[in-house]
Design a protein around this motif. Sequence first.
Motif, PDB file in Angstrom:
ATOM      1  N   TRP A  18      43.708  -4.167 -54.518  1.00 49.80           N
ATOM      2  CA  TRP A  18      43.272  -4.121 -53.128  1.00 49.80           C
ATOM      3  C   TRP A  18      43.250  -6.388 -53.448  1.00 49.80           C
ATOM      4  O   TRP A  18      43.428  -6.196 -54.666  1.00 49.80           O
ATOM      5  CB  TRP A  18      41.987  -4.488 -53.155  1.00 49.80           C
ATOM      6  CG  TRP A  18      42.012  -2.345 -53.168  1.00 49.80           C
ATOM      7  CD1 TRP A  18      41.494  -1.982 -54.545  1.00 49.80           C
ATOM      8  CD2 TRP A  18      41.254  -1.265 -52.509  1.00 49.80           C
ATOM      9  NE1 TRP A  18      41.414  -0.399 -53.775  1.00 49.80           N
ATOM     10  CE2 TRP A  18      41.394  -0.316 -52.996  1.00 49.80           C
ATOM     11  CE3 TRP A  18      41.546  -1.797 -51.145  1.00 49.80           C
ATOM     12  CZ2 TRP A  18      41.065   1.063 -52.716  1.00 49.80           C
ATOM     13  CZ3 TRP A  18      41.725  -0.269 -50.192  1.00 49.80           C
ATOM     14  CH2 TRP A  18      41.836   0.417 -50.812  1.00 49.80           C
ATOM     15  N   GLN A  49      39.095  -6.085 -57.385  1.00 51.01           N
ATOM     16  CA  GLN A  49      38.464  -4.938 -56.594  1.00 51.01           C
ATOM     17  C   GLN A  49      38.493  -4.392 -54.975  1.00 51.01           C
ATOM     18  O   GLN A  49      38.999  -5.184 -54.660  1.00 51.01           O
ATOM     19  CB  GLN A  49      37.414  -4.555 -57.178  1.00 51.01           C
ATOM     20  CG  GLN A  49      37.681  -4.939 -58.886  1.00 51.01           C
ATOM     21  CD  GLN A  49      36.388  -5.088 -59.715  1.00 51.01           C
ATOM     22  OE1 GLN A  49      35.589  -4.531 -60.276  1.00 51.01           O
ATOM     23  NE2 GLN A  49      35.364  -6.260 -59.171  1.00 51.01           N
ATOM     24  N   PRO A  50      37.956  -3.141 -55.192  1.00 49.29           N
ATOM     25  CA  PRO A  50      38.237  -2.612 -53.458  1.00 49.29           C
ATOM     26  C   PRO A  50      37.211  -4.011 -52.604  1.00 49.29           C
ATOM     27  O   PRO A  50      37.260  -3.740 -51.460  1.00 49.29           O
ATOM     28  CB  PRO A  50      37.499  -1.735 -53.584  1.00 49.29           C
ATOM     29  CG  PRO A  50      37.830  -0.399 -54.507  1.00 49.29           C
ATOM     30  CD  PRO A  50      38.189  -1.990 -56.034  1.00 49.29           C
ATOM     31  N   ARG A  51      36.117  -4.408 -53.121  1.00 51.74           N
ATOM     32  CA  ARG A  51      34.771  -4.764 -52.709  1.00 51.74           C
ATOM     33  C   ARG A  51      34.894  -6.441 -53.111  1.00 51.74           C
ATOM     34  O   ARG A  51      34.008  -7.306 -52.800  1.00 51.74           O
ATOM     35  CB  ARG A  51      33.809  -4.637 -52.713  1.00 51.74           C
ATOM     36  CG  ARG A  51      33.390  -3.288 -52.219  1.00 51.74           C
ATOM     37  CD  ARG A  51      32.373  -3.175 -51.967  1.00 51.74           C
ATOM     38  NE  ARG A  51      32.030  -1.431 -52.072  1.00 51.74           N
ATOM     39  CZ  ARG A  51      31.148  -0.595 -50.726  1.00 51.74           C
ATOM     40  NH1 ARG A  51      29.555  -1.214 -50.657  1.00 51.74           N
ATOM     41  NH2 ARG A  51      30.271   0.463 -50.844  1.00 51.74           N
ATOM     42  N   CYS A 222      28.865 -11.857 -49.770  1.00 49.86           N
ATOM     43  CA  CYS A 222      29.615 -10.842 -51.212  1.00 49.86           C
ATOM     44  C   CYS A 222      28.537  -9.500 -51.044  1.00 49.86           C
ATOM     45  O   CYS A 222      28.650  -8.294 -51.824  1.00 49.86           O
ATOM     46  CB  CYS A 222      29.769 -11.202 -52.222  1.00 49.86           C
ATOM     47  SG  CYS A 222      31.036 -13.002 -52.354  1.00 49.86           S
ATOM     48  N   VAL A 225      28.300  -7.240 -48.057  1.00 54.56           N
ATOM     49  CA  VAL A 225      29.219  -5.552 -49.294  1.00 54.56           C
ATOM     50  C   VAL A 225      28.921  -5.271 -49.785  1.00 54.56           C
ATOM     51  O   VAL A 225      28.848  -3.997 -49.538  1.00 54.56           O
ATOM     52  CB  VAL A 225      31.218  -6.669 -48.849  1.00 54.56           C
ATOM     53  CG1 VAL A 225      31.564  -5.787 -49.565  1.00 54.56           C
ATOM     54  CG2 VAL A 225      31.577  -7.495 -48.413  1.00 54.56           C
ATOM     55  N   LEU A 226      28.814  -5.554 -51.207  1.00 52.88           N
ATOM     56  CA  LEU A 226      28.369  -4.816 -52.000  1.00 52.88           C
ATOM     57  C   LEU A 226      27.223  -3.763 -51.951  1.00 52.88           C
ATOM     58  O   LEU A 226      26.938  -2.945 -52.022  1.00 52.88           O
ATOM     59  CB  LEU A 226      28.015  -5.333 -53.195  1.00 52.88           C
ATOM     60  CG  LEU A 226      28.457  -6.223 -54.294  1.00 52.88           C
ATOM     61  CD1 LEU A 226      28.568  -7.472 -55.219  1.00 52.88           C
ATOM     62  CD2 LEU A 226      30.544  -5.120 -55.062  1.00 52.88           C
ATOM     63  N   ASP A 230      29.635   3.020 -48.743  1.00 56.98           N
ATOM     64  CA  ASP A 230      31.186   3.168 -49.615  1.00 56.98           C
ATOM     65  C   ASP A 230      31.765   3.212 -48.263  1.00 56.98           C
ATOM     66  O   ASP A 230      32.046   3.610 -47.383  1.00 56.98           O
ATOM     67  CB  ASP A 230      30.570   4.260 -50.476  1.00 56.98           C
ATOM     68  CG  ASP A 230      30.116   3.749 -50.986  1.00 56.98           C
ATOM     69  OD1 ASP A 230      30.191   3.426 -51.773  1.00 56.98           O
ATOM     70  OD2 ASP A 230      29.688   5.301 -51.657  1.00 56.98           O
ATOM     71  N   PRO A 231      33.157   2.860 -48.395  1.00 59.99           N
ATOM     72  CA  PRO A 231      34.374   2.192 -47.885  1.00 59.99           C
ATOM     73  C   PRO A 231      35.373   3.958 -48.008  1.00 59.99           C
ATOM     74  O   PRO A 231      34.735   5.117 -48.794  1.00 59.99           O
ATOM     75  CB  PRO A 231      35.373   1.677 -48.517  1.00 59.99           C
ATOM     76  CG  PRO A 231      35.423   1.231 -50.232  1.00 59.99           C
ATOM     77  CD  PRO A 231      33.242   1.832 -49.725  1.00 59.99           C
ATOM     78  N   ALA A 263      32.241  -1.901 -57.880  1.00 58.85           N
ATOM     79  CA  ALA A 263      31.914  -1.446 -56.838  1.00 58.85           C
ATOM     80  C   ALA A 263      30.355  -1.032 -55.910  1.00 58.85           C
ATOM     81  O   ALA A 263      30.807  -1.842 -54.769  1.00 58.85           O
ATOM     82  CB  ALA A 263      33.212  -1.495 -56.048  1.00 58.85           C
ATOM     83  N   SER A 264      30.226  -0.191 -57.084  1.00 59.44           N
ATOM     84  CA  SER A 264      29.053   0.655 -56.265  1.00 59.44           C
ATOM     85  C   SER A 264      28.119   0.003 -55.698  1.00 59.44           C
ATOM     86  O   SER A 264      26.361   0.653 -56.202  1.00 59.44           O
ATOM     87  CB  SER A 264      28.872   1.513 -57.758  1.00 59.44           C
ATOM     88  OG  SER A 264      28.558   1.509 -58.572  1.00 59.44           O
TER      89      SER A 264
END
Length: 293
Positions: A18, A49-51, A222, A225-226, A230-231, A263-264
């Motif tokens: 990503w 990472q995704p995020r 940031c 976002v975390l 979930d995306p 990312a979770s």
Amino acid sequence: PLNGPKWEVMRPSRNRRWGHPTMIALIEKLSRDAAADGWPGLLVGDISQPRGGPMLTGHASHQIGLDADIWLTPMPDRKLSLEQRENMSATLLVDEKTHLVKDALWAPEHTRLLKRAASYAEVERILVNPGIKKKLCDTVKGDRGWLRKVRPFWGHDYHFHIRIGCQPGSPKCKAQENTAPGDGCDQSLAWWFTEEPWRPNKNPDRPKARDLMTMASLPAACQAVLDGPDPASAEAVTYYGDGVPVAAAPVLTKAPSPARASASGAAALPATANAYAETPEIGIPLPRPRPGG
């Protein structure tokens, strides 16, 4: 996507493919242009990472989608299986004892690939092993201006690291200092071929790693976002590469990767994230895992 006309993503279970849209577009453009130069295709390593954010293993950079690793191993003429992408070792181009390129493995195509990557205005730096930088200094004729972007750094003996600059719409992104004038084939490169860089425990002058990123020190943006929902799953994403919709490949059904875990949410990361400083002019390397790992 995991596959493109001239690229394949390596170590897909890490879920580190990503990046900022400008970076993704750059990789696709490089894959096409490099193919025209005679490079069979790109094996793409870690992006982010995704995020975004700090990773449990492997990098101190690669946190905001502006960094990408490209293997110096050409893409095979057959499609690699997921198992092969997880376990295939990259080719180490540098002798660990002499810190010089293994001449039997170096080809003009490597030079053309790096020159092409450096040709893009978006690219601010390309990090390579000092031995690779020396090989370029010793062999590149004619136009050498692009060598200024190619910087020597620990590691990077099987891949090169592309870094692009701050992008529009990111007012809090801090730009790096400009690279020094000249092609970099000077005393600053010669230093890498002394004993000093390779004795970190005995050399107080060796650059120190930056402060390790902790969850508590993440910028507020940031953390937001975390903490968000979930995306969409990778299965639900349709990617428009070159304007053509391509269904995303399914996520591997393996144990959760460090990237996915981090990312979770904050609880998934330790107090201090593992750091491998790939930021120019600072940092010390951790022991290297399996080539390409």
